[in-house]
Scaffold this active site. Structure first.
Site, short mmCIF file in Angstrom:
data_model
loop_
_atom_site.label_atom_id
_atom_site.label_comp_id
_atom_site.label_asym_id
_atom_site.label_seq_id
_atom_site.Cartn_x
_atom_site.Cartn_y
_atom_site.Cartn_z
N HIS A 310 0.81 -1.23 0.00
CA HIS A 310 0.00 0.00 0.00
C HIS A 310 0.83 1.27 0.00
O HIS A 310 0.28 2.35 0.16
CB HIS A 310 -0.92 0.05 1.22
CG HIS A 310 -1.95 -1.02 1.25
ND1 HIS A 310 -3.24 -0.84 0.79
CD2 HIS A 310 -1.89 -2.30 1.67
CE1 HIS A 310 -3.92 -1.96 0.95
NE2 HIS A 310 -3.12 -2.87 1.49
N LYS A 491 -8.39 13.66 4.96
CA LYS A 491 -7.59 12.42 4.90
C LYS A 491 -6.58 12.49 6.03
O LYS A 491 -6.47 13.51 6.69
CB LYS A 491 -6.88 12.30 3.55
CG LYS A 491 -6.14 13.59 3.13
CD LYS A 491 -5.51 13.46 1.75
CE LYS A 491 -6.46 13.61 0.59
NZ LYS A 491 -6.77 12.39 -0.10
N ARG A 492 -5.81 11.39 6.28
CA ARG A 492 -4.77 11.47 7.28
C ARG A 492 -3.83 12.63 6.98
O ARG A 492 -3.59 12.97 5.83
CB ARG A 492 -3.96 10.16 7.31
CG ARG A 492 -4.62 9.05 8.08
CD ARG A 492 -5.01 9.42 9.48
NE ARG A 492 -3.85 9.73 10.30
CZ ARG A 492 -3.26 8.87 11.11
NH1 ARG A 492 -3.71 7.66 11.25
NH2 ARG A 492 -2.22 9.25 11.83
N LYS A 497 0.80 14.18 1.49
CA LYS A 497 -0.56 14.51 1.04
C LYS A 497 -0.75 16.01 0.86
O LYS A 497 -1.74 16.47 0.32
CB LYS A 497 -1.59 13.96 2.03
CG LYS A 497 -1.59 12.42 2.11
CD LYS A 497 -2.60 11.92 3.11
CE LYS A 497 -2.55 10.41 3.35
NZ LYS A 497 -3.22 9.61 2.31
N THR A 598 -8.53 6.48 -1.79
CA THR A 598 -9.88 5.95 -2.00
C THR A 598 -10.89 7.05 -1.71
O THR A 598 -12.02 6.99 -2.20
CB THR A 598 -10.15 4.74 -1.08
OG1 THR A 598 -9.67 5.05 0.24
CG2 THR A 598 -9.45 3.50 -1.59
N LYS A 602 -14.67 8.24 -3.49
CA LYS A 602 -15.92 8.53 -2.76
C LYS A 602 -16.47 9.89 -3.16
O LYS A 602 -17.68 10.07 -3.33
CB LYS A 602 -15.66 8.47 -1.24
CG LYS A 602 -15.27 7.08 -0.76
CD LYS A 602 -14.64 7.06 0.64
CE LYS A 602 -13.91 5.74 0.86
NZ LYS A 602 -13.02 5.75 2.03
C1 26Q Z 1 4.47 1.06 9.40
C2 26Q Z 1 5.60 0.93 10.18
C3 26Q Z 1 5.66 1.50 11.41
C4 26Q Z 1 4.57 2.22 11.85
C5 26Q Z 1 3.44 2.35 11.09
C6 26Q Z 1 3.39 1.78 9.86
C7 26Q Z 1 2.21 1.96 9.02
C8 26Q Z 1 0.96 2.17 9.55
C9 26Q Z 1 -0.12 2.39 8.74
C10 26Q Z 1 2.33 1.96 7.65
C11 26Q Z 1 1.24 2.18 6.84
C12 26Q Z 1 -0.01 2.41 7.39
C13 26Q Z 1 -1.17 2.71 6.57
C14 26Q Z 1 -1.12 2.89 5.27
C15 26Q Z 1 -2.26 3.28 4.46
O1 26Q Z 1 -3.34 3.55 4.94
N1 26Q Z 1 -2.05 3.33 3.14
C16 26Q Z 1 -3.07 3.75 2.21
O2 26Q Z 1 -3.72 2.58 1.72
C17 26Q Z 1 -4.81 2.93 0.90
C18 26Q Z 1 -5.51 1.65 0.52
O3 26Q Z 1 -4.73 0.93 -0.38
C19 26Q Z 1 -4.34 3.71 -0.32
O4 26Q Z 1 -5.47 4.11 -1.04
C20 26Q Z 1 -3.54 4.94 0.10
O5 26Q Z 1 -3.00 5.57 -1.03
C21 26Q Z 1 -2.45 4.51 1.06
O6 26Q Z 1 -1.78 5.65 1.55
#
Ligand code: 26Q
Length: 752
Positions: A310, A491-492, A497, A598, A602
């Site tokens: 992702h 968004k986050r 972003k 995503t 929406k």
């Molecule tokens: C990893 C290592 C250490 C700490 C945290 C993390 C971590 C935590 C959450 C890494 C990634 C996430 C979340 C990622 C995420 O939400 N990615 C999003 O996924 C969506 C669904 O595929 C995409 O549409 C977005 O583009 C993408 O940013």
């Protein structure tokens, strides 16, 4: 019994005499009872979607829709002077995710059940979820999100599994939530927890003793990992989740009498990012305990597992120190080392391909790629970048494993539930076929020149804006003008972003207004999103936005033309209120960095027009709607990747070269803003933009302002704009998660 009679018998009183909270309990009970009566999806092969996050959103309304009870319930409550909307408001949103990845998992479960495919989710039951965001003094504060208070759809089971953590045995308990498909059968989301969690150890916001695993293991999603204890806790959580998952799978397969050598005939495991990666060595370990030799076990698991990537952000690709794993899961170490040794032998020690690197860190994604039959990205552009750049060494050795699965969203929640008026209009125009086959939405193009339909579209948008304005008045006490353009950026919070770029545009517009250059119509800029608690720069951006909100909304010269609102604690519930009210959808990530997005889908589905970079799924949106129905600006992903490869982007060049950029950036630390906010935070943000700007805000700022100006001008041509809305809705069918899931099933899972 009619639905009304059922309700009354559960309430033990007349509907009109019941409080919303009582009505909520009764409605929930009806959903539970109906759900019990519908069969579980049956089949010989099942997918387990393992994910650290499931951002399910509230369940009542969505379940009533999928059970076909929503409209009737709505009418019964109305007839008795009540409203289903107020009843739904009682429910606490399960706070089990942080953003896109978690919401995707929830959309996928909805589609899997709707398509009648056998598939369960597996995750954790975090007591306080991510955290709840509060703004105090224009800053984000984090407090526990007490979503478990009150009734919900998650039920305790008597199923437990022993899990070894640092040599001690803990017992994971399974909690289940029914996943009811639209007019379909049901599957289950299994959430694991420990009975011994002690919520009272949380103090001062979201602080707690990180070493007390027995009490803290499932308190929070993504606990702070800035120190060793925090990282160990992440590993504890991840292993607890996947060991429970692997035991559940093996247990069920043995119970069914299936031959574990042929596990791939009965089970597919989808690994959602690297958080569940330890399921690979854990499944191998369990198969070895059943007497299967390691090499054979690894081959079996290799055919069962599939990995979804992702992100290409380096900091999000998990690498755990081998000695941390040795401390938490010593029994997995020989297996991980064995897998690494096999890769060493197969690829002559090529360091790009090793699971364990020279610094003795375990690369979870590399383990996934060696031991999965499928490796997928989440949008076409993202998958190409994975193949040609980020994961190229693996694409070279396993080209057949790589595939794209462009993300999708469930229209049941993000249109039928969130935008009932638009749903009705579409039903009236083209019938209800789109609810199970979203490609039918294209039939709306028939009305491209139908003034009456276009006007109805515009009216619905206006009413949704009124509704959002009322909600924001109630929650944030800010007055919004529903006749203004609603420009939405939710968004986050992350530098890539580029919420800071939109904030700089706000400054630019504010300065224009102060200089007498007035926009043709007032503009409302709506932000929302949480920052990771330890992510300073993201918190600085929130601070800037909240300071701008204070300054501009209270400036009588400007607030007639421009308003800024940052919504507190943005979550699925608020998304459902904001998205239908949006005119301009901000999707302005630095090209190459947003895997898919995503939210963009929406907004499109709800008739907003995208203002975005050629990034993630925006590219596919542009291909579908054509350049007349989207505003694309900024450098391409190839250009951006080139700039990184040659280290040739220097933000200071852009700062010193352009007066207008200079002025906007300097305004961040102006006397006016520093009088409202914290000068240290604002200074840090400005310095970062001038001297670092890792995500190249200043590079795209001018083209962003130009594109936004064009969009705002076009908005005034109402006849055009309404057609843009229609085309966006009509072309959004491709982004149904039903389509995505069919592709996963056809190409990867092959469920029967
Ligand atoms: C990893 C290592 C250490 C700490 C945290 C993390 C971590 C935590 C959450 C890494 C990634 C996430 C979340 C990622 C995420 O939400 N990615 C999003 O996924 C969506 C669904 O595929 C995409 O549409 C977005 O583009 C993408 O940013």
């Amino acid at each position: 019994m009619t639905l009304q009679e059922e309700l009354v018998s559960l309430l033990h009183k007349e509907i009109k005499d019941a409080a919303d909270s009582e009505l909520y309990e009764a409605c929930l009970e009806i959903v539970r009872q109906r759900s019990e009566q519908i069969p579980t999806v049956q089949g010989t092969k099942k997918v387990y979607y393992i994910s650290a996050e499931f951002l399910t959103g509230k369940q009542l309304g969505k379940n009533l829709i999928n059970l076909g009870l929503f409209d009737e319930m709505d009418r019964i409550l109305k007839d008795n002077g009540k409203s289903l909307e107020s009843v739904e408001a009682i429910e606490k949103e399960p706070s089990l995710g942080n953003g896109g990845l978690g919401r995707l998992a929830a959309c996928f479960l909805d589609s899997i059940a709707t398509l009648n495919l056998p598939g369960d989710g597996i995750g954790l039951r975090y007591h306080y979820g991510l955290f709840k965001q509060q703004f105090i003094d224009h800053k984000q504060h984090e407090i526990p999100d007490e979503w478990l208070d009150g009734s919900n759809m998650v039920r305790k089971t008597d199923i437990t599994f022993p899990v070894q953590l640092a040599g001690k045995t803990y017992h994971s308990r399974m909690y289940d939530m029914d996943v009811i498909g639209y007019k379909g059968n049901k599957n289950t989301l299994h959430l694991f927890d420990l009975d011994t969690i002690d919520e009272s150890i949380v103090h001062d916001g979201i602080q707690f003793d990180k070493t007390n695993i027995e009490k803290n293991l499932t308190l929070f999603l993504y606990p702070d990992d800035s120190d060793r204890d925090g990282q160990l806790l992440r590993i504890y959580q991840q292993y607890f989740m996947v060991s429970s998952a692997a035991q559940l799978i093996i247990h069920k397969e043995k119970e069914a009498g299936h031959d574990l050598h042929r596990l791939d005939q009965y089970v597919a495991v989808q690994i959602n990012d690297t958080h569940p990666s330890m399921v690979i060595p854990e499944l191998i370990r369990l198969l070895m305990m059943e007497g299967i030799p390691m090499k054979r076990a690894a081959d079996i698991v290799n055919n069962v597992c599939a990995y979804t990537n992702h992100t290409i952000l380096a900091e999000a690709l998990e690498k755990w120190p081998l000695d941390y794993l040795g401390e938490v899961v010593p029994h997995l170490l020989p297996i991980i080392e064995g897998l690494d040794y096999a890769a060493y032998c197969a690829f002559s020690g090529n360091p790009d391909l090793m699971i364990i690197d020279e610094q003795n860190r375990v690369h979870m994604a590399k383990m996934d790629m060696h031991y999965s039959r499928s490796i997928n990205g989440v949008a076409a552009l993202h998958t190409e970048i994975l193949k040609n750049q980020e994961l190229k060494p693996f694409y070279n050795i396993y080209p057949q494993r790589f595939n794209n699965k462009t993300n999708g969203i469930t229209f049941r929640r993000f249109l039928m539930h969130s935008n009932p008026q638009l749903t009705n209009l579409i039903d009236m125009l083209i019938g209800e076929g789109w609810k199970t086959d979203a490609s039918h939405l294209e039939e709306l193009l028939r009305y491209y020149n139908d003034e009456n339909v276009l006007e109805q579209l515009e009216n619905i948008k206006y009413q949704n804006k009124v509704r959002l304005a009322n909600f924001i008045k109630e929650k944030e006490n800010i007055d919004l003008d529903p006749n203004s353009v609603f420009d939405v950026h939710v968004k986050r919070m992350h530098e890539y972003k580029r919420q800071q770029m939109n904030a700089l545009w706000v400054i630019y517009k504010y300065m224009q207004i102060k200089n007498g250059a007035l926009p043709p119509r007032p503009i409302t800029v709506i932000f929302g999103g949480k920052a990771a608690p330890a992510y300073k720069m993201a918190k600085n951006v929130i601070h800037l936005i909240l300071c701008l909100q204070e300054l501009i909304n209270n400036d009588p010269e400007a607030n007639k033309y421009l308003k800024v609102v940052m919504i507190q604690n943005y979550n699925v519930d608020k998304a459902e209120k904001v998205i239908p009210a949006c005119d301009i959808s901000e999707q302005i990530s630095l090209a190459s960095k947003e895997a898919s997005g995503t939210g963009n889908m929406k907004f499109m589905l709800n008739g907003a027009v995208t203002l975005g970079t050629a990034d993630g799924a925006n590219v596919e949106i542009r291909n579908l709607v054509g350049n007349d129905n989207i505003y694309v600006f900024g450098r391409s992903s190839d250009e951006v990747i080139g700039l990184y490869n040659t280290s040739s982007y220097h933000s200071s060049d852009f700062y010193y070269r352009s007066n207008s950029i200079h002025n906007c950036v300097d305004f961040i630390t102006s006397e006016q803003l520093c009088a409202i906010g914290d000068p240290a935070m604002l200074n840090e943000l400005r310095d970062n933009l001038i001297n670092k700007d890792w995500f190249m805000t200043l590079l795209d700022l001018e083209s962003y302002c130009a594109a936004k100006e064009t969009a705002l001008m076009d908005y005034e041509n109402r006849a055009w704009w309404k057609r843009k809305m229609l085309v966006n809705i009509a072309k959004s069918g491709f982004f149904s998660s039903d389509r995505t899931i069919k592709e996963y099933n056809n190409d990867i899972w092959h469920l029967r």
